[in-house]
Design an enzyme around this catalytic site. Structure first.
Site, PDB file in Angstrom:
ATOM      1  N   CYS A  40     140.677 -26.093 -64.852  1.00  0.00           N
ATOM      2  CA  CYS A  40     140.383 -26.612 -66.193  1.00  0.00           C
ATOM      3  C   CYS A  40     141.424 -26.176 -67.227  1.00  0.00           C
ATOM      4  O   CYS A  40     141.818 -26.962 -68.090  1.00  0.00           O
ATOM      5  CB  CYS A  40     138.981 -26.203 -66.641  1.00  0.00           C
TER       6      CYS A  40
ATOM      7  N   HIS B 253     135.090 -21.517 -68.380  1.00  0.00           N
ATOM      8  CA  HIS B 253     135.446 -22.929 -68.566  1.00  0.00           C
ATOM      9  C   HIS B 253     136.237 -23.096 -69.856  1.00  0.00           C
ATOM     10  O   HIS B 253     136.199 -22.234 -70.755  1.00  0.00           O
ATOM     11  CB  HIS B 253     134.194 -23.794 -68.610  1.00  0.00           C
TER      12      HIS B 253
ATOM     13  N   ASP C 129     136.359 -32.985 -71.731  1.00  0.00           N
ATOM     14  CA  ASP C 129     136.040 -32.014 -70.689  1.00  0.00           C
ATOM     15  C   ASP C 129     136.769 -32.397 -69.402  1.00  0.00           C
ATOM     16  O   ASP C 129     136.613 -33.528 -68.922  1.00  0.00           O
ATOM     17  CB  ASP C 129     134.530 -31.990 -70.444  1.00  0.00           C
TER      18      ASP C 129
END
Length: 434
Positions: A215, A347, A368
């Site tokens: 991520c 995250h 996201d």
């Protein structure tokens, strides 16, 4: 060796008291001198006692001390109660020592297992990187019948070409979402008083090669995609005209470390990212951007500032970031501001805008990396009720992690400013919002 008698020096064996009584018993009865009283003198320290039993107990204490100094178990025939208590104490101490060693061994084992678990979680277990995971996951897809062999070989060839060139293959990219949002807000969504949007941003999502750990890299790709569309940053990015692949980004961060940026953070990764599945965070993004002469800052929202563990100060800061120099009266403000990198434990996401509702509440708009291209494509054709916006919207009550960090871009650095920030990053601290 058996203990020696303290009186004659002979080897006395384990029963030291018996030897003393057999060979030197006459000394225990040797009277001292006194004023009409019968006194008994200790043959070891010349202490005088008025009672032979007291003298025997006193001598036993000498013998106990002598036995202990020789490392021989105590055996007191003349005082079994005392001897038994001492043996019980020794046994208790031995059991406690064994229990302490057992607990220490178990704790060390737990720590090793926890450390290995953290290594696996953060990609530092030498289990391979993007390429190895990509191939392994594709093989699994073929075994399950979800991918045809010809597709496997084609995607493998594309992946190898991408790795060789250092350029992302674009398979996970979705473009045009910011433009679609701007158009939607201008005609719909009557409950929104105002909305500020960042400059154009491409969305990138995790692939078979970085699922579960990529991520941070995908959010950097999003941020870079916006900077590459802004001519203000052309000079900084003249060597980075296309979006780099994840292995290339890893190499770029290693290059920043070699320049001297964030040596403490580099040591956490043993100065190596390439070929691993290591997670990166705000500090690595800051070091990479600064090494490219892109001015940015880390803001640390280190504790909740609202009820129920919420972070209203985070929302207020982002509103100020987008609205500064973009006041005006327009309902939809398409700014030239780059998006914001948003990190929390486990995250990270990319902030691409913020809504202000008619009731004054705020709502962040987030890209996201966990959202697929299929989901993001729906945002290109938003219907009148805006249901697709649920993918992006995050209200104050939705962000309740203990701590958040953001990396915000704000201009270009001169060579001198870059060098100064490199020196400062050796004791890098983020600005904390109280």
């Amino acid at each position: 060796a058996p203990p020696e008698c303290p009186l004659c020096g002979e080897a006395a064996g384990r029963e030291l008291q018996q030897h003393v009584r057999a060979r030197h018993g006459h000394l225990l009865g040797a009277p001292g001198t006194g004023n009409g009283e019968q006194l008994y003198e200790c043959p070891m320290c010349s202490l005088t006692c008025t009672n032979i039993q007291i003298l025997e107990e006193h001598v036993d204490l000498h013998l106990e001390e002598h036995n202990f100094s020789e490392g021989t178990p105590l055996t007191l025939k003349c005082c079994p109660e005392v001897g038994g208590n001492i043996r019980d104490l020794e046994l208790a101490q031995q059991l406690q020592t064994e229990e302490d060693e057992r607990q220490r061994s178990e704790e060390e084992k737990r720590e090793r297992e926890e450390f290995k678990k953290l290594q696996r979680q953060y990609g530092l277990d030498n289990s391979g990187g993007f390429k190895q995971q990509f191939l392994k996951n594709m093989e699994r897809e073929v075994d399950r019948g979800r991918m045809q062999p010809f597709e496997y070989h084609k995607r493998k060839a594309d992946m190898m070409e991408s790795l060789a060139s250092g350029i992302d293959d674009g398979r996970t990219k979705t473009s045009g979402v910011i433009e679609a949002l701007c158009k939607y807000y201008q005609s719909e969504n009557k409950d929104v008083r105002r909305v500020w949007l960042s400059a154009g941003v491409d969305h990138f999502h995790s692939s078979l090669g970085d699922r579960g750990w990529g991520c941070g890299y995908r959010n950097f790709q999003m941020l870079l995609s916006s900077l590459l569309q802004n001519s203000f940053y052309n000079d900084c990015l003249r060597d980075t005209t296309l979006i780099p692949s994840i292995p290339k980004i890893q190499s770029m961060i290693e290059d920043a470390w070699r320049e001297g940026f964030d040596p403490h953070g580099a040591s956490h990764f043993n100065n190596r990212l390439h070929g691993s599945k290591a997670w990166i965070g705000a500090c690595e993004i800051y070091s990479l951007l600064t090494s490219l002469r892109i001015k940015c800052q880390i803001i640390d929202f280190h504790k909740p500032t609202g009820p129920m563990g919420t972070h209203p100060r985070l929302f207020e800061w982002i509103l100020h970031y987008y609205s500064t120099d973009n006041e005006g009266g327009a309902k939809v403000v398409c700014t030239s501001k780059p998006p914001i990198y948003l990190q929390h434990q486990g995250h990270s996401r990319t902030v691409v805008g913020i809504e202000e509702k008619k009731n004054k509440s705020l709502c962040l708009l987030l890209f996201d990396p966990g959202c697929s291209s299929q989901q993001m494509q729906k945002l290109l054709k938003l219907n009148s009720d805006g249901t697709g916006l649920r993918l992006l919207r995050k209200f104050v009550g939705s962000l309740k992690e203990k701590q958040y960090q953001i990396v915000a871009v704000d201009g270009v650095l001169s060579l001198e400013e870059k060098a100064a920030r490199c020196r400062a990053s050796q004791v890098l601290t983020s600005e904390k919002i109280p």
